[in-house]
Enzyme design. Sequence first.
Site, PDB file in Angstrom:
ATOM      1  N   GLU B  49      -1.616  23.745 -48.939  1.00 19.01           N
ATOM      2  CA  GLU B  49      -1.426  23.687 -50.386  1.00 19.01           C
ATOM      3  C   GLU B  49      -2.810  23.712 -51.036  1.00 19.01           C
ATOM      4  O   GLU B  49      -3.598  22.789 -50.848  1.00 19.01           O
ATOM      5  CB  GLU B  49      -0.683  22.390 -50.741  1.00 19.01           C
ATOM      6  CG  GLU B  49      -0.485  22.171 -52.225  1.00 19.01           C
ATOM      7  CD  GLU B  49      -0.009  20.739 -52.557  1.00 19.01           C
ATOM      8  OE1 GLU B  49       0.060  19.893 -51.639  1.00 19.01           O
ATOM      9  OE2 GLU B  49       0.259  20.481 -53.728  1.00 19.01           O
ATOM     10  N   ASP B  60      -2.414  13.350 -60.683  1.00 18.22           N
ATOM     11  CA  ASP B  60      -3.268  13.029 -59.547  1.00 18.22           C
ATOM     12  C   ASP B  60      -4.012  11.718 -59.720  1.00 18.22           C
ATOM     13  O   ASP B  60      -4.412  11.362 -60.822  1.00 18.22           O
ATOM     14  CB  ASP B  60      -4.273  14.169 -59.322  1.00 18.22           C
ATOM     15  CG  ASP B  60      -3.611  15.376 -58.687  1.00 18.22           C
ATOM     16  OD1 ASP B  60      -3.067  15.216 -57.580  1.00 18.22           O
ATOM     17  OD2 ASP B  60      -3.601  16.463 -59.295  1.00 18.22           O
TER      18      ASP B  60
END
Lengths: 409, 260
Positions: B49, B60
């Site tokens: 990824e 995140d």
Amino acid sequence: MNDEGRFGQYGGSFIPEILYSSQQQLLKAYREAMADTSFVQQVKSEMQHFSGRPTPLTYCANLTQKIGGAQIYLKREDLNHSGAHKMNNVIGQGLLAKRMGKTRVIAETGAGQHGVASALVAARLGLECVVYMGAHDIERQYPNVFWMKQLGATVVPVSTGAATLKDALDEALRDWSSSYEDTHYLIGTSCGCAPYPEMVAGFQSVIGEEVKEQSIQQFGKHPDRIYACVGGGSNACGIFLPFVDTQTELVGVEAGGRSNDPGEHAMRFNTDQARFGIAQGFATRFLQDDEGQLQPTHSISAGLDYVGVSPILADLEEQGKVRMTSANDIEVIEAFKLLTRNEGIIPALESSHAVAGGLKEAATMSPDEHLVINISGRGDKDIFNIAKALNDEPFTEFLHSYLKEGAAQ
Amino acid sequence: MNKLTSFIQEQRQNKPLLMMTHVVYGYPSIEKSLEIMQLMLESGVEVLEVQFPFSDPVADGPTITTACHHALEHQPKLSQCLKDIKQLAQRYPQSRVLLMSYLNPLLQPGFESLAQQMGDDVIGIIIPDLPIDHHAMLAPLPEKGISPVWLLTPDMQQERIKTVLKHAQGMLYCVSRSGVTGQQAPIHDDTKAQDIQSYLSTIKKYTSLPLAVGFGINTASDISSLKGYADVAIVGSALLNTFNKGGLDAVAEKLQELQP
Ligand SMILES: Cc1ncc(COP(=O)(O)O)c(C=O)c1O
């Protein structure tokens, strides 16, 4: 606005899936609360008895005479408890958080005004309060940080990215995504995912509603023009929205900063450095580069250097219902001096943008026209920045000797 | 059948669990990030990824956020990123490469052009700030055989899961817990592992798509607790932290240690 919280192509809800259910819960709670007359009454009552509303509409005879154009009035949001319009929104959202059974609120703040207002309301309502603030803004606005701490709030410095408001907003969103069960995210301006833009603008609309009545009472008609500074856009939405479909011309004043170069201002309109984008939970005009990275901003006032803008204002501007202009740092300091000296009112640097925009145009208007400038906050918090901008040497000496004394103790 | 689904199903015939690892393009430099990717593909991770960095990565945690901000100092270009990772995909045909980014950088070329640029080599995309309600925006991607990978979360209501499943293809990204990416709440705590297992079992009832599990996966025991429940274990921040401490060698070692 439609059900998805869209304003034309702007607004909406673009959040990580983990926040979906809390966003839906908030949307529902807000709609239900606003339909409940006892809640609306409670908000109104707190605005009156805690914050001191209605705030006056003040005529500026001296400035009007000096400038020699339109009749100049100020809407005095600086007279709210805590010294800024931010109070209107935190009262509304604080009571909503309480109604939803939340025990903790988180907030992001640029100038610190929203942080202080959040901390005040949290203290009053018995809620835990955590405020995210860019490390750079903490330096610029320490007096506000000091008060947040005294009020029992935890101030978390954010040093990622440019360490300003947009980074604090990211950090608050991150907190919310693991804390939503007991936490309400108390956004400080009319940005973010739905229903925040609508909700914040809604709580702030009390400003414009009052101006509507006061202008009729004081000069027998609605103002010809209204000026407000535009950071995220909550004070502007608040004073503009009740006038959107009237004859009154609505003018937003953005931070022109040091220059038109990228990173030196915070203009989301009238520049090709900003355009449609989707980030931080919603679609609006963002200052961004060709790759879609959000850009650093600058303004002499921490409260205006946000990279996006309310989707409500982006849409109104696109429809031609709001006109956007800007004032640069130098014009802002001049406007600050003019208002302070002539009327005995000390505006926040954010609000001084609106003053600069209004005074510049007042001269071109006729004496039978009336303009209202929104004084979104008072300037006390800006004492250090203003002293620096005005090169006030005794102030610097005072700080030195104060520090020396502290060290000697 | 969908390219990503059939790949995962084939690989799963011989392996109890596959591994998907995460890299930020441009961190610590563009070249170095390509080296990390290469190392991962060489060590046999099935799915890679690649995150194209964004200035405001709200899903995140600190490790990846910091990496994104550093990566941006090298002014990465999405078009070059796609060229680079297509090349990798072609060189390592035994693995698959997915693109991950946030909506705003992807909006710049637009999804038509993005689909063209991704071509046959980058077969899936993960966009954490795009809710399922806006799936129609991505239409040009599935038309080209590229799978948008949708996220499921532990507290999702049944109705919402059904909405996702109606549009899902390729695989599903099951977030292990609330919060952002990073290392908090590791699942080697037994009760948490059980929670995740029952959450995955519930999803399995509704779909035959492969399930990938991510967020907070850090140790070999985290991974082994997913065997029998998930098809793919996703490791992100843990490897990035390993790289930050010990460079490529440490990453190679950690990959060995994590092998399901
Ligand atoms: C006094 C004052 N005015 C204006 C603003 C800008 O906010 P908004 O654009 O949401 O009104 C701030 C923000 O901190 C502020 O403190």
